[in-house]
Design an enzyme around this catalytic site. Structure first.
Site, PDB file in Angstrom:
ATOM      1  N   ARG A  73       0.865  -1.180   0.000  1.00 51.27           N
ATOM      2  CA  ARG A  73       0.000   0.000   0.000  1.00 51.27           C
ATOM      3  C   ARG A  73       0.903   1.232   0.000  1.00 51.27           C
ATOM      4  NH1 ARG A  73      -2.170  -3.505   3.946  1.00 51.27           N
ATOM      5  NH2 ARG A  73      -4.256  -4.293   3.448  1.00 51.27           N
ATOM      6  N   LYS A  81      -1.991  -1.856   7.432  1.00 48.60           N
ATOM      7  CA  LYS A  81      -3.405  -1.632   7.724  1.00 48.60           C
ATOM      8  C   LYS A  81      -3.850  -2.558   8.850  1.00 48.60           C
ATOM      9  CE  LYS A  81      -7.857  -1.211   5.401  1.00 48.60           C
ATOM     10  NZ  LYS A  81      -8.584  -1.352   4.124  1.00 48.60           N
ATOM     11  N   HIS A  98      -2.705   2.113  -5.723  1.00 48.01           N
ATOM     12  CA  HIS A  98      -3.320   0.864  -5.258  1.00 48.01           C
ATOM     13  C   HIS A  98      -3.591  -0.101  -6.405  1.00 48.01           C
ATOM     14  CE1 HIS A  98      -4.662  -0.804  -1.454  1.00 48.01           C
ATOM     15  NE2 HIS A  98      -5.651  -1.398  -2.088  1.00 48.01           N
ATOM     16  N   HIS A 144      -4.053  -9.758   4.299  1.00 47.60           N
ATOM     17  CA  HIS A 144      -5.499  -9.854   4.505  1.00 47.60           C
ATOM     18  C   HIS A 144      -5.800 -10.776   5.682  1.00 47.60           C
ATOM     19  CE1 HIS A 144      -6.425  -8.736   0.032  1.00 47.60           C
ATOM     20  NE2 HIS A 144      -6.156  -7.690   0.781  1.00 47.60           N
TER      21      HIS A 144
END
Length: 306
Positions: A164, A189, A253, A279
Site C-alpha cells: 500500500r 493496515k 493501489h 489480509h
C-alpha cells in the site's frame, strides 16, 4: 442507560505508542462547532491511524454542525436517520455514509461509553466492485518510463511486493532484508506487521538508488529530509503512465491489485497471496479470482461453437 464496564472483561490494551492527532482549525463560519477535545483524545488513546482519525473528525464535525442548536445527547436515532437520508439525497457515496455512521457511533459508544446506542441504524447496502488491474506489459512500460532511479524503485516496490502507498512511505532502510530477500512491512493496515517478497531485480535497483540518493532513515525521503510525500507517489505514477501512453488512470493501489492478480494468474496459491497482502480473511483475497484471466481465458464462448 447503564455503564457496564465494571461487569464485563475489557479488551486487551493496544501497546503501540499513540500518535499525536492534531486538529487544523482553519477559518470557519461564526458559531462553527469543532470536534470535541475528548473525541480527539479517545482517537489518540485507541491508536487510530492518522488518516482514519482525520476522516472520523471531519465526518463528526459535519454531523454536529448540522445540529448546531442541539445538545449532542439530545440527538436521537430518528435525527440520525433523517441526517443520513439527507446525505443519500445529496448522492453521497456508500463509503462516506459508512464513515459517517462509524464517526457518530464512535462518539456515543466509545467516547461517552454508552451501550451500543445506535446499532439499529441501517447502513447502505454494500456493493461489490471488482479491483481494477493493468497487464504485465503495462506495468513494465510504466516502470521503464520512470523519470529516475528513485521513481523507478518506488513504482517497482509498489508492484513487486504488493505494498500500500502508506506502507511504502513508512519503509525504513532496516526493513529491507537482502539476506533473506524479504521486506518487513511494519504496522500496515490494521496495525499488523507482515513480510513480503523482495525481488532480486528490485534489490539491484535499490542498491543503485541508495548510492545516488543516500537516504538516512526512511527508504524514500523528501529533498528536505523526513518521509516522502503521499501526493508525490501519485504524481510519479501518473507521469510515468502518461509517458507510457497508458490512457487509464493508474493510482498506486492499482499496482497492488495487479500484483495479486498476476500472482494468481501465474498459479500461486491463494493462501500465499493472502499472507503477502496482509489480509485477515481469505474472502478479501478471493475477489482477485474474479479478475484473473487464467481460468476465464480457458472458457470457450458459445458463439464459437455455432
Amino acid at each position: 442507560w447503564v455503564h457496564g464496564q465494571h461487569f464485563f472483561s475489557t479488551k486487551i490494551a493496544n501497546n503501540n505508542p499513540p500518535l499525536k492527532i492534531t486538529q487544523q482549525k482553519r477559518e470557519r463560519p461564526e458559531g462553527y462547532r469543532y470536534c470535541p477535545e475528548e473525541y480527539i483524545q479517545k482517537l489518540e488513546i485507541n491508536c487510530y491511524a492518522q488518516n482514519t482519525a482525520r476522516v472520523y473528525m471531519a465526518c463528526f464535525e459535519a454531523f454536529i454542525n448540522h445540529f448546531k442548536e442541539r445538545e449532542l445527547l439530545a440527538i436521537d436515532e430518528k435525527d440520525i436517520r433523517d441526517y443520513l437520508q439527507l446525505l443519500v439525497r445529496k448522492n453521497r457515496s456508500e463509503s462516506y455514509l459508512n464513515q459517517m455512521v462509524n464517526a457518530i457511533k464512535f462518539y456515543y459508544e466509545v467516547v461517552l461509553q454508552m451501550p451500543n446506542r445506535f446499532y439499529s441504524i441501517d447502513r447502505p447496502r454494500k456493493s461489490t466492485a471488482l479491483p481494477k488491474v493493468i497487464s504485465k506489459e503495462e506495468v513494465k512500460a510504466i516502470i521503464s518510463h520512470a523519470a529516475n532511479i528513485k521513481h523507478k524503485c518506488i513504482i517497482s516496490l509498489l508492484y513487486s511486493a504488493g505494498l500500500r502507498r502508506n506502507e511504502l512511505l513508512n519503509l525504513k532502510l532496516t526493513d529491507i532484508d537482502s539476506k533473506r530477500m524479504i521486506i518487513l512491512v511494519r504496522q500496515g493496515k490494521g496495525k499488523k506487521d507482515r513480510q513480503s517478497i523482495l525481488s532480486p531485480a528490485v534489490l539491484a535497483d535499490l542498491r543503485s538508488y541508495f548510492k545516488e540518493w543516500k537516504p538516512k532513515t526512511f527508504l524514500f525521503e523528501s529533498p528536505t529530509g523526513g518521509q516522502y510525500g503521499s501526493s508525490s507517489v501519485l504524481k510519479i505514477i501518473k507521469t510515468a503512465a502518461e509517458k507510457a501512453n497508458i490512457k487509464k488512470l493508474v493510482p498506486p493501489h492499482m499496482l497492488r491489485h495487479s500484483f495479486a492478480t498476476h500472482l494468481l494468474e501465474d498459479g500461486v496459491d491463494l493462501r500465499y497471496i493472502q499472507v503477502l497482502l496482509g489480509h485477515s480473511s481469505p474472502k478479501t483475497t478471493e475477489i482477485y479470482t474474479h479478475v484473473a484471466t487464467t481460468s476465464i481465458g480457458a472458457i470457450t464462448s458459445p458463439i464459437d461453437t455455432l
